[in-house]
Design a protein around this motif. Structure first.
Motif, short mmCIF file in Angstrom:
data_model
loop_
_atom_site.label_atom_id
_atom_site.label_comp_id
_atom_site.label_asym_id
_atom_site.label_seq_id
_atom_site.Cartn_x
_atom_site.Cartn_y
_atom_site.Cartn_z
N GLY A 12 14.29 -63.49 -7.74
CA GLY A 12 15.74 -63.49 -7.78
C GLY A 12 16.36 -62.24 -8.36
O GLY A 12 17.59 -62.09 -8.35
N LEU A 13 15.52 -61.30 -8.85
CA LEU A 13 16.05 -60.08 -9.46
C LEU A 13 15.35 -58.85 -8.90
O LEU A 13 14.18 -58.91 -8.49
N GLU A 14 16.08 -57.75 -8.91
CA GLU A 14 15.54 -56.45 -8.51
C GLU A 14 15.89 -55.47 -9.63
O GLU A 14 17.02 -55.46 -10.13
N MET A 15 14.91 -54.64 -10.05
CA MET A 15 15.12 -53.77 -11.21
C MET A 15 14.59 -52.37 -10.96
O MET A 15 13.59 -52.18 -10.26
N ALA A 16 15.26 -51.38 -11.57
CA ALA A 16 14.79 -49.99 -11.54
C ALA A 16 15.30 -49.28 -12.78
O ALA A 16 16.36 -49.64 -13.31
N GLY A 17 14.55 -48.28 -13.26
CA GLY A 17 14.96 -47.57 -14.47
C GLY A 17 14.69 -46.08 -14.38
O GLY A 17 13.94 -45.61 -13.51
N ARG A 18 15.31 -45.33 -15.28
CA ARG A 18 15.10 -43.89 -15.41
C ARG A 18 15.08 -43.53 -16.89
O ARG A 18 15.74 -44.15 -17.71
N TYR A 19 14.31 -42.48 -17.22
CA TYR A 19 14.31 -41.96 -18.58
C TYR A 19 14.22 -40.44 -18.50
O TYR A 19 13.34 -39.90 -17.83
N VAL A 20 15.14 -39.75 -19.18
CA VAL A 20 15.15 -38.29 -19.22
C VAL A 20 15.17 -37.85 -20.68
O VAL A 20 16.09 -38.20 -21.42
N VAL A 67 24.25 -52.66 -15.16
CA VAL A 67 23.72 -51.35 -15.51
C VAL A 67 23.72 -51.20 -17.03
O VAL A 67 24.77 -51.28 -17.68
N PHE A 68 22.52 -51.02 -17.60
CA PHE A 68 22.34 -50.78 -19.03
C PHE A 68 22.00 -49.30 -19.22
O PHE A 68 21.31 -48.70 -18.38
N TYR A 69 22.41 -48.70 -20.34
CA TYR A 69 22.24 -47.25 -20.51
C TYR A 69 22.36 -46.89 -21.99
O TYR A 69 22.84 -47.69 -22.81
N CYS A 91 20.40 -46.20 -9.40
CA CYS A 91 19.89 -45.22 -10.36
C CYS A 91 20.03 -43.80 -9.85
O CYS A 91 20.47 -42.90 -10.58
N GLN A 92 19.67 -43.57 -8.60
CA GLN A 92 19.74 -42.23 -8.03
C GLN A 92 21.19 -41.72 -8.02
O GLN A 92 21.47 -40.58 -8.37
N THR A 93 22.12 -42.59 -7.63
CA THR A 93 23.53 -42.19 -7.54
C THR A 93 24.10 -41.88 -8.92
O THR A 93 24.77 -40.86 -9.12
N VAL A 94 23.82 -42.75 -9.89
CA VAL A 94 24.35 -42.53 -11.24
C VAL A 94 23.77 -41.26 -11.85
O VAL A 94 24.49 -40.44 -12.42
N MET A 95 22.46 -41.07 -11.72
CA MET A 95 21.82 -39.90 -12.32
C MET A 95 22.33 -38.60 -11.71
O MET A 95 22.51 -37.59 -12.39
N THR A 96 22.59 -38.62 -10.39
CA THR A 96 23.09 -37.42 -9.72
C THR A 96 24.54 -37.16 -10.08
O THR A 96 24.94 -36.03 -10.40
N THR A 97 25.36 -38.20 -10.05
CA THR A 97 26.80 -38.05 -10.29
C THR A 97 27.08 -37.59 -11.72
O THR A 97 27.99 -36.80 -11.96
N LEU A 98 26.31 -38.09 -12.68
CA LEU A 98 26.59 -37.78 -14.09
C LEU A 98 25.81 -36.56 -14.60
O LEU A 98 25.70 -36.35 -15.81
N ASP A 99 25.25 -35.76 -13.68
CA ASP A 99 24.62 -34.48 -14.04
C ASP A 99 23.59 -34.64 -15.15
O ASP A 99 23.71 -34.09 -16.24
N THR A 100 22.55 -35.41 -14.88
CA THR A 100 21.50 -35.66 -15.87
C THR A 100 20.40 -34.60 -15.83
O THR A 100 19.37 -34.76 -16.48
N ASP A 109 21.99 -33.09 -22.94
CA ASP A 109 22.09 -32.70 -24.34
C ASP A 109 21.42 -33.73 -25.23
O ASP A 109 21.20 -33.49 -26.41
N ASP A 110 21.13 -34.89 -24.68
CA ASP A 110 20.57 -36.00 -25.44
C ASP A 110 19.63 -36.78 -24.52
O ASP A 110 19.70 -36.64 -23.29
N ASP A 111 18.76 -37.59 -25.13
CA ASP A 111 17.90 -38.46 -24.32
C ASP A 111 18.77 -39.40 -23.49
O ASP A 111 19.86 -39.81 -23.90
N ILE A 112 18.26 -39.78 -22.33
CA ILE A 112 18.98 -40.69 -21.43
C ILE A 112 18.04 -41.79 -20.98
O ILE A 112 16.93 -41.51 -20.51
N ALA A 113 18.47 -43.03 -21.15
CA ALA A 113 17.76 -44.17 -20.57
C ALA A 113 18.74 -44.95 -19.71
O ALA A 113 19.91 -45.12 -20.08
N LEU A 114 18.27 -45.39 -18.57
CA LEU A 114 19.12 -46.11 -17.61
C LEU A 114 18.30 -47.24 -16.99
O LEU A 114 17.14 -47.05 -16.63
N LEU A 115 18.90 -48.42 -16.89
CA LEU A 115 18.23 -49.57 -16.28
C LEU A 115 19.26 -50.33 -15.44
O LEU A 115 20.34 -50.66 -15.93
#
Length: 404
Positions: free
Chosen positions: A192-200, A344-346, A378-387, A391-397
């Motif tokens: 029932g759920l679909e998940m993806a994450g990013r860490y920079v 979206v958690f971040y 994840c791809q859209t958010v990371m691209t749009t927000l210039d990751t 300047d700081d660590d970034i986590a996105l879920l």
């Protein structure tokens, strides 16, 4: 005619010997990269050469060594897979030639400012896995030949060996092992759920204090954690690892996120003095219809639902962990999770920018989240927000509730 072919064969052999020279194997990775780039510039008669290695958790290429484009390395230039010239090579894992560089086919401002006219790039592959991208360029128009491509692929093979050797040095191996143990490389499959994450990482060591975590509980509920330990680098990551493990333990004995964060706060105050931490702990019901969430100084998640405006979850934000003052009364908010919606958690590194109000970054995030599969989110958010220049660590879920 025969003499011309013989001369070409000798030149080709000289090129191959230059990049397979056994003496190269005695160099450390950084020196080997520099030597290979010098040789490839001479052999291909090009003006620029660069190596970008893959940051796996971020799904981005990072400028690691360069000749003629040294500013890329100084600035720590990053490019997402699929974006621009190097990103396209990484996505297709095939050579790419650009005979005339324009702002339409190249997004790297340093390439455009340098005046590169033509480009050839190849993927760096090791054990069938992408390691990075190697590219060369000229300041005058050039038509690269199949022989040029084959030589550059040979150089890329040497780079892949060197990058593996570099990763085996003690300090780097320790940092990478720690990072891999703290950031999930694979999220659990939950009906029932679909998940993806990013860490920079926002630190040169490749590790920092931000993290996310997802785990199933014995009750059938799903635990979701997002957190940020103050500071950067290996020390913050060590503290983060201890905090992450403690929260997992409290999650096993607490059915209320606020209670788990209350216990975690006591632990941070007592055992991690001076380590200010923000954290989010959410529990998603077995049928995925309900979310219980508690926030310890952490930004509110974003909810996107069909036919509704994008919103921040109306959850209370309680004080961060580790303040050392009187224990606050922490609260849990219960919310609906509609079918088809995306949560979206971040961490704050995604939205905070120097010299800019936080509200501006939050508005930019809310406007960027599409109602789409989580990888697209994840791809859209990371691209749009210039990751690519953090300047700081970034986590996105991103978590999406499926409709069937």
């Amino acid at each position: 005619m025969v003499r011309a072919e013989s001369l070409r064969d000798k030149q080709r052999l000289r090129r191959i010997e230059a990049v397979t020279d056994a003496a190269l194997s005695r160099l450390d990775a950084a020196d080997l990269f520099d030597e290979l780039l010098d040789r490839v510039r001479d052999l291909l008669q090009v003006d620029t050469a660069a190596i970008l290695l893959l940051d796996v958790p971020a799904r981005q290429l990072v400028a690691t060594a360069a000749k003629g484009l040294e500013e890329e390395v100084r600035q720590g230039f990053r490019i997402s897979i699929g974006r621009g010239f190097a990103g396209r090579i990484a996505l297709t894992q095939q050579p790419v030639i650009i005979e005339q560089v324009t702002s339409d086919n190249v997004v790297n401002p340093i390439l455009l400012q340098t005046g590169v006219q033509s480009l050839l790039g190849v993927p760096i592959i090791a054990r069938s896995e992408l390691v990075g991208v190697l590219h060369v360029g000229t300041l005058t128009p050039r038509r690269f030949t199949p022989d040029d491509v084959r030589l550059l692929e040979l150089v890329a093979d040497r780079v892949s060996l060197a990058s593996r050797a570099r990763a085996n040095t003690l300090d780097q191996a320790t940092a990478l092992a720690l990072q891999r143990s703290l950031i999930p490389t694979q999220l659990p499959e939950v009906p029932g759920l679909e998940m993806a994450g990013r860490y920079v990482p926002g630190h040169a060591s490749g590790v920092g204090g931000d993290w996310y975590d997802v785990f199933t509980l014995p009750s059938g509920w799903l635990g979701v954690v997002m957190g940020d330990v103050s500071g950067h680098g290996l020390q913050s990551a060590v503290v983060m690892g201890r905090v992450r493990s403690a929260l997992r333990a409290y999650a096993l004995v607490c059915d209320d996120p606020a209670e788990a964060l209350t216990l975690l706060d006591r632990k941070v105050v007592h055992f991690e003095a001076g380590s200010l931490t923000t954290a989010l702990y959410a529990m998603i019901s077995p049928d995925a219809s309900t979310v219980h969430v508690s926030l310890a100084g952490h930004p509110r998640p974003v909810l996107v639902d069909s036919g509704e405006p994008t919103t921040m979850l109306p959850a209370h934000i309680d004080p961060p962990l580790g303040l050392g003052t009187r224990q606050p009364q922490r609260r849990t908010t219960t919310l609906d999770f509609p079918p088809g919606a995306v949560l979206v958690f971040y961490t704050d590194g995604l939205v905070e920018r120097r010299g800019e109000l936080l509200d501006v970054g939050m508005a930019r995030l809310m406007a960027s989240v599409p109602l789409a599969p989580v990888e697209t989110v994840c791809q859209t958010v990371m691209t749009t927000l210039d990751t690519e220049h953090p300047d700081d660590d970034i986590a996105l879920l991103a978590i999406r509730r499926l409709t069937n």
